[in-house]
Each structure stands twice: as C-alpha cells, then as structure tokens.
Design an enzyme around this catalytic site. Structure first.
Site, short mmCIF file in Angstrom:
data_model
loop_
_atom_site.label_atom_id
_atom_site.label_comp_id
_atom_site.label_asym_id
_atom_site.label_seq_id
_atom_site.Cartn_x
_atom_site.Cartn_y
_atom_site.Cartn_z
N GLY A 187 -20.07 7.32 5.18
CA GLY A 187 -19.32 7.80 4.01
C GLY A 187 -20.26 7.77 2.81
CE LYS B 5 -4.51 0.92 0.42
NZ LYS B 5 -5.65 0.13 -0.05
N GLY C 155 -18.92 8.24 -0.39
CA GLY C 155 -17.93 8.29 -1.46
C GLY C 155 -18.23 7.29 -2.55
CB VAL D 50 -17.00 1.89 -1.76
CG1 VAL D 50 -17.61 0.58 -1.29
CG2 VAL D 50 -15.62 1.64 -2.36
CB ALA D 51 -20.75 5.01 0.30
P1 NAD Z 1 -13.93 7.90 -1.18
O1 NAD Z 1 -12.84 8.85 -0.88
O2 NAD Z 1 -14.63 7.98 -2.48
O3 NAD Z 1 -15.06 8.00 -0.05
C1 NAD Z 1 -14.81 8.10 1.30
C2 NAD Z 1 -15.88 9.04 1.86
O4 NAD Z 1 -15.86 8.97 3.29
C3 NAD Z 1 -15.66 10.50 1.49
O5 NAD Z 1 -16.85 11.02 0.92
C4 NAD Z 1 -15.33 11.18 2.82
O6 NAD Z 1 -15.77 12.51 2.88
C5 NAD Z 1 -16.08 10.29 3.79
N1 NAD Z 1 -15.61 10.32 5.18
C6 NAD Z 1 -14.34 10.38 5.64
N2 NAD Z 1 -14.33 10.34 6.99
C7 NAD Z 1 -15.63 10.24 7.38
C8 NAD Z 1 -16.28 10.17 8.63
N3 NAD Z 1 -15.60 10.18 9.78
N4 NAD Z 1 -17.64 10.08 8.67
C9 NAD Z 1 -18.34 10.07 7.52
N5 NAD Z 1 -17.79 10.15 6.30
C10 NAD Z 1 -16.45 10.24 6.23
O7 NAD Z 1 -13.32 6.44 -0.91
P2 NAD Z 1 -13.85 5.05 -1.44
O8 NAD Z 1 -13.08 4.67 -2.65
O9 NAD Z 1 -15.33 5.02 -1.48
O10 NAD Z 1 -13.34 4.08 -0.28
C11 NAD Z 1 -14.01 4.02 0.98
C12 NAD Z 1 -13.34 2.99 1.86
O11 NAD Z 1 -13.34 1.72 1.21
C13 NAD Z 1 -11.87 3.28 2.19
O12 NAD Z 1 -11.60 2.84 3.50
C14 NAD Z 1 -11.11 2.44 1.20
O13 NAD Z 1 -9.83 2.10 1.67
C15 NAD Z 1 -12.00 1.22 1.14
N6 NAD Z 1 -11.86 0.46 -0.09
C16 NAD Z 1 -12.12 1.05 -1.29
C17 NAD Z 1 -11.99 0.30 -2.44
C18 NAD Z 1 -12.32 0.89 -3.78
O14 NAD Z 1 -12.45 0.13 -4.74
N7 NAD Z 1 -12.50 2.18 -3.89
C19 NAD Z 1 -11.58 -1.04 -2.37
C20 NAD Z 1 -11.35 -1.62 -1.12
C21 NAD Z 1 -11.49 -0.85 0.02
#
Ligand code: NAD
Length: 387
Positions: A197, A97, A199, A201-202
């Site tokens: 969140g 990472k 973002g 994934v959500a």
């Molecule tokens: P992203 O940056 O698109 O979304 C993360 C969201 O979380 C952002 O909108 C941010 O404002 C919000 N956030 C941060 N802290 C917060 C809090 N305390 N309370 C509420 N919201 C908060 O990231 P993503 O790509 O959606 O990834 C989300 C998680 O999933 C991360 O932990 C990442 O490591 C994990 N993940 C992502 C992937 C992927 O394919 N993108 C794969 C495996 C794991």
C-alpha cells in the site's frame, strides 16, 4: 412448525435473518446500526463492540464492498479490534467502527456525509467516529457540521487533523521494537522492508524508514501511487502479487486486512510482520500460530497501529501534538511487553495481547460498580465522552 415470524402484513422474516444476532453474540458486540438514505446514496453500518472502558471510538471507512455481508463482517471485525486497541493502549474508550458502502473515488457528496453525521449524532455519543480508509479531512468536516461526536477533524477546526502521520510513527516505533526482539538491536538500517500500500500511513512510514537507510520495496493497486512514493523514498516498486514472493527482513502490510491468509502465508519469507493495516491475519488464531511455527515474529496490528486512536483520543482533552507523539512512542514498550508475555506463557503475540487487553477491560470495568458522584454529573456540557 413454521420457523418464520410475521413482522408486518407483507414482510416475513425467516430464521436465517436472525443469524446477524449470532454474529453479534459470537464476537460479543453490543450493537449494530444500519443507516440508509438512498436519496444521497448513503448505505452505512456502525458496529459498537464494547463500551466497558468508555464510548466506542473508531474510524469510518468507505469501500466498494462486493456484498453487504462483507461490509458487515468488516465492521464487526474492525470494531472488535478497536476495543482491544484502546484497552491495550491504556485509553478509556471502547471499540466501534463504521463502514460506508461505496466508491470513495466517485461516490462522495456533501449530503451523503452530512446524512451520516446526523445518524452518528443520533447515537448520542455511544460511538465517536474518525477518519479511516477512503476518507479525507474534507468529509470529516462535513460530518462535523452535523455532529459533535467526531474526532480527527481538521486542525483549522480545532481538531487533531489527519491521524496517519501519528499512526505511521507508532508503526515505525513498533517495528523497531520487533527488530529489537528478533535481532537484539532496533536498528532498521539496511533491513529489507516491503510496504504493501502506498497510502497515507505507508507514505509517512516510508519516510521514517528511508531516513534510517532501510532497503524499501513498495506496492499499490494504483501503480502511480507506488511510483510517486518510490520516487520520494528511493524504494523499489513491485507488483501487488510480487510483494508476497520477496525475501525480506520485514513485511509491512499497510493497505487492507486479511492479507496473511491460506493463499499467501506459505509464500511469505521474512523474520517480522509489522504493519499499519487492521486485521492483517485472515484467521487470527490459525495464522498467528502458523507464523510462530515458521519463526516469523508477528506484531499484533491493533497494538502497533494504535497511534491513530491515541492521537484522536487526545483531542478530547484539547489536542497537543507533542503529547500525542510521546504517548504513541510507548507502543515500543507495549509491544516488547506483549512479546515477553507471549514468550513467558508460551503464547502467540496475538494471544498474549488479547489476554493483556481483556485483563485491563475486566479489571478497570470492575471499578465501575463503585458509585462516584462525578459519574452522575458527567453528562454536563456534553462532556460524557471526555472523561
Ligand atoms: P489509504 O486509503 O490512504 O491507503 C491504503 C492504500 O492501500 C491505498 O493506496 C490503496 O490503493 C492500497 N491498496 C488497497 N488494496 C491493496 C492491495 N491489495 N495491494 C496493494 N495496495 C493496496 O489508507 P491508510 O489511512 O493509509 O490506512 C492503511 C491501513 O492502515 C488500513 O488498513 C487502515 O485501517 C489502517 N489504519 C490506518 C490508520 C490511520 O491513521 N490512517 C490508523 C490505524 C490503522
């Protein structure tokens, strides 16, 4: 006795400086790389945990860490998680990472990411980078212009694109497996589910859940993001603190790690915790046991969120979205297997998945001592990481 070691005329390292090595030894890391280019504002750390099964694969995260130690800790924990994630998902990759210290909203420049790409190229394939929090396809393209050791590049450049939709699909399938275990049925219809969140994934996860008629709650530290997703999915927006106080069937952390910690754990009221974030538990051992004792089923994060790594790893063989989705749907069975092992051996799901992953690393690793002529020729045409 003087515990300091002179390394140059004007620089003395104290014994404490070596505690970094203790951290590597404690978590079984192979390598930690610091990349610095102040002219373009680059401060990056690459952690390579274990390459028994193959080159270290894992995303690069850009985050405004409050200290360098926090960034190092994140890189170490996340890379270790990637080793286990690849192993339990049946992939031939190790765990790595990278983190870039900075504000992803204001600090990004082409030169910064191209400099990062050059450092990754210098690792000669021991680490393959990809997209993670704070990154977009634009930055991945910049990195790609300097190194071939990058995955998740845009579809227009022949890559698999943003892995988030596939990660979300895996989380959805894993959530269904957890529901099957907890309720005897994998239907999520009418289940009260909170997503932390709003973002990438959500967003995709919320769409699957809305389609299945779940009752959704959403939060984000940027309220406009939560509002936007809520408008699309019919979810109710709650504040970042309020999410820990809801009465839920399922809590789905999809923001950052360590959200199940000493402060939050006693407030959480749900049957299942199943989310896309990495390292959801602040203290893996302590908090997984505490959740089990409270009757909360925890889906180990690196098992349930493996869709992203499954997706980018399929890029190596020539990307096929259908195959990547099919392989990701197997997270359902992998999780049921973890739950069964944990029940049969009286372990938490985290302990069970750790054992299953370690067993695979050990057994597959043991065959590497067998000589094969193919391993001698695998360097041809830069194919070393494509095996
Ligand atoms: P992203 O940056 O698109 O979304 C993360 C969201 O979380 C952002 O909108 C941010 O404002 C919000 N956030 C941060 N802290 C917060 C809090 N305390 N309370 C509420 N919201 C908060 O990231 P993503 O790509 O959606 O990834 C989300 C998680 O999933 C991360 O932990 C990442 O490591 C994990 N993940 C992502 C992937 C992927 O394919 N993108 C794969 C495996 C794991």
């Amino acid at each position: 006795m003087n515990d300091s070691v002179a390394v140059s005329d004007n620089k003395i390292l104290s014994e404490n400086d070596y505690s970094l090595f203790s951290q590597l030894v404690n978590m079984n890391h192979e390598q930690l790389v610091f990349c610095s280019r102040p002219e373009v504002g680059l401060k990056a750390i690459v952690a390579i945990h274990d390459t028994t099964l193959g080159p270290a694969l894992g995303g690069v995260r850009m985050w405004k860490y409050s200290s360098e130690n926090q960034a190092i800790r994140d890189a170490l924990r996340l890379s270790r998680g990637m080793t286990y994630k690849a192993a339990i998902s049946g992939l031939n990759f190790g765990g790595g990472k990278a983190v870039i210290i900075g504000d992803s909203r204001t600090d990004k420049t082409e030169a910064m990411f191209r400099a990062f790409g050059k450092f990754i190229e210098g690792l000669a394939g021991r680490y393959l980078t990809a997209e993670d929090v704070g990154m977009t396809e634009r930055e991945m393209s910049w990195i790609y212009s300097e190194t071939k050791y990058v995955t998740g590049i845009p579809k227009s450049l022949g890559g698999s694109g943003d892995p988030s939709p596939v990660t979300a699909y895996g989380v959805y399938m894993g959530m269904k497996a957890a529901a099957k275990k907890a309720y005897g049925s994998d239907s999520l219809s009418n289940k009260r589910i909170a997503i932390q969140g709003a973002g990438s994934v959500a967003t995709y996860l919320a769409r699957y859940l809305a389609k299945e008629n779940a009752k959704l709650f959403i939060t984000d530290i940027f309220e406009e993001k939560a509002n936007h997703l809520a408008r699309e999915t019919g979810a109710e927006v709650v504040s970042p603190d309020e999410i820990y106080t809801l009465d839920l069937h399922i809590f789905s952390p999809c923001a950052l790690g360590s959200v199940i910690n000493d402060d939050t754990i006693s407030h959480i009221s749900c049957d299942i915790i199943a989310g896309g974030a990495n390292n959801i538990l602040d203290d893996e051992k302590k908090h997984s046991l505490e959740l089990q004792n409270r009757g909360i089923l925890f889906a180990p994060d690196y098992v349930i969120n493996a869709g992203g790594i499954i997706n980018i790893s399929s890029e190596m063989q020539g990307y096929n979205e259908k195959l990547a989705m099919e392989k990701t749907s197997q997270i359902y069975d992998t999780l049921l297997n973890v739950f069964e092992y944990s029940e049969n051996h009286n372990l938490t799901p985290v302990e069970a998945s750790n054992i299953l992953a370690e067993e695979r690393i050990k057994s597959v690793g043991s065959i590497k001592t067998i000589y094969s002529s193919e391993s001698n020729f695998s360097n041809r045409q830069g194919e070393i990481y494509r095996r």
